[in-house]
Every structure is written in C-alpha cells, then in structure tokens.
Write a protein that holds these residues in place. Sequence first.
Motif, mmCIF file in Angstrom:
data_model
loop_
_atom_site.group_PDB
_atom_site.id
_atom_site.type_symbol
_atom_site.label_atom_id
_atom_site.label_comp_id
_atom_site.label_asym_id
_atom_site.label_seq_id
_atom_site.Cartn_x
_atom_site.Cartn_y
_atom_site.Cartn_z
ATOM 1 N N VAL A 1 0.835 -1.201 0.000
ATOM 2 C CA VAL A 1 0.000 0.000 0.000
ATOM 3 C C VAL A 1 0.869 1.249 0.000
ATOM 4 O O VAL A 1 0.566 2.234 -0.691
ATOM 5 N N LYS A 2 1.973 1.228 0.733
ATOM 6 C CA LYS A 2 2.878 2.379 0.755
ATOM 7 C C LYS A 2 3.488 2.606 -0.620
ATOM 8 O O LYS A 2 3.576 3.744 -1.089
ATOM 9 N N LEU B 1 2.179 1.728 -3.480
ATOM 10 C CA LEU B 1 1.085 2.218 -4.316
ATOM 11 C C LEU B 1 0.818 3.697 -4.034
ATOM 12 O O LEU B 1 0.619 4.493 -4.964
ATOM 13 N N TYR B 2 0.834 4.072 -2.767
ATOM 14 C CA TYR B 2 0.629 5.476 -2.388
ATOM 15 C C TYR B 2 1.739 6.353 -2.961
ATOM 16 O O TYR B 2 1.467 7.430 -3.490
ATOM 17 N N ASP B 3 2.993 5.916 -2.839
ATOM 18 C CA ASP B 3 4.107 6.706 -3.365
ATOM 19 C C ASP B 3 3.985 6.882 -4.874
ATOM 20 O O ASP B 3 4.224 7.973 -5.405
ATOM 21 N N ASN B 4 3.593 5.811 -5.575
ATOM 22 C CA ASN B 4 3.403 5.883 -7.023
ATOM 23 C C ASN B 4 2.282 6.861 -7.365
ATOM 24 O O ASN B 4 2.411 7.695 -8.262
ATOM 25 N N MET B 5 1.178 6.760 -6.632
ATOM 26 C CA MET B 5 0.040 7.637 -6.885
ATOM 27 C C MET B 5 0.396 9.091 -6.565
ATOM 28 O O MET B 5 0.015 10.011 -7.303
ATOM 29 N N ASP B 6 1.135 9.300 -5.491
ATOM 30 C CA ASP B 6 1.547 10.650 -5.117
ATOM 31 C C ASP B 6 2.421 11.249 -6.213
ATOM 32 O O ASP B 6 2.267 12.431 -6.564
ATOM 33 N N GLU B 7 3.310 10.448 -6.769
ATOM 34 C CA GLU B 7 4.180 10.925 -7.848
ATOM 35 C C GLU B 7 3.365 11.253 -9.097
ATOM 36 O O GLU B 7 3.608 12.255 -9.764
#
Length: 165
Positions: A77-78, A80-86
């Motif tokens: 999940v982290k 995925l979150y980092d990818n989405m944030d980018e």
Amino acid sequence: MQDILNVIQDVQPYVILGLVAINLIFFILIIVLFRSLNKMEKRYRKFMRGSNNKNLEELINLYLDKVDESKSIAEDVKALYDNMDERLKGCVQKLAITRYKAFEDVGSDLSFSIALLDDNNDGVILTGIYGRNESTTYAKPIDKGISRYDLSEEELHVLNEATSD
C-alpha cells in the motif's frame, strides 16, 4: 511427666487460637488465589479464543504469520501510495480564472483567461476573446511558471494567481 501435661493444658487455648488464626489466614489466601486464578483463566481464554485445541506455539506462529502478511500488505500500500503521489504531481493542481471585457463595444465580461498548472507549475493558459463578430481561443504552454509567448495582462494575472497558491 505430669508437669509437661499441665503446661500443655495451660497453653492449649492459645495454641488453638493460633491454629484458628493460621487457618483463617490460609482461608483468605485461598480465596485470593482463586480470584487471581479466575482472572488468569479469563485472560487465557481470551488469548486462546478461536484456537480449537491448538497449542500455544502453533497459535503464536499463526499470529506471527498474520503480522508478516499485514506488514507485506502495508508495504504494498505504501508503494502504491508513493506511485500515486508521484503521478498526482503531474495532474492539474493549481487553477486560476478571470473574466473580463476584451472590447468596449461588447456588453459583458465574456472573455476569459484560465491557468491550469500542475505541482511543478507546468501546464497551460487558455484565453478566450469574445468579440461582437468573432470569438477566438488561445492556448499558451507554461513551463515551470514561465511562458515562451508574450502574455497579456489578464494572462499574467491568472498565472501569478495560480503560482502563488
């Protein structure tokens, strides 16, 4: 011998009283121990709930496996979150709009300029000029908050407003 029996008979009530006191203390200790045992048993049953006769080692291993699985899911999940944030940094995040009257002979504020910028101040300024006989729309690219093209006063206003957020 008779003297020893007389001494024993003289202290007999004290001995009996002492033994009764000791028994009373033991009885209180037994009650305290049973209450403590009941609390311990409740905690043990709560700990072992759903184990269906598994031993403690199996139960601990099962919980450790669940912890490892949860840790793996949290790491996924982290990521995925980092990818989405980018990816979100490239989406429109800053917006400014202004309406104005481009020509004096046109009735209302029908002309507009819109700045659509991402997190790096890259994007576009859209300008629509409404005239009595024609309407024209312009798009001017913005790179790091700067345009390669000359900007009108209204376009500079929406660019400054969008980049100041």
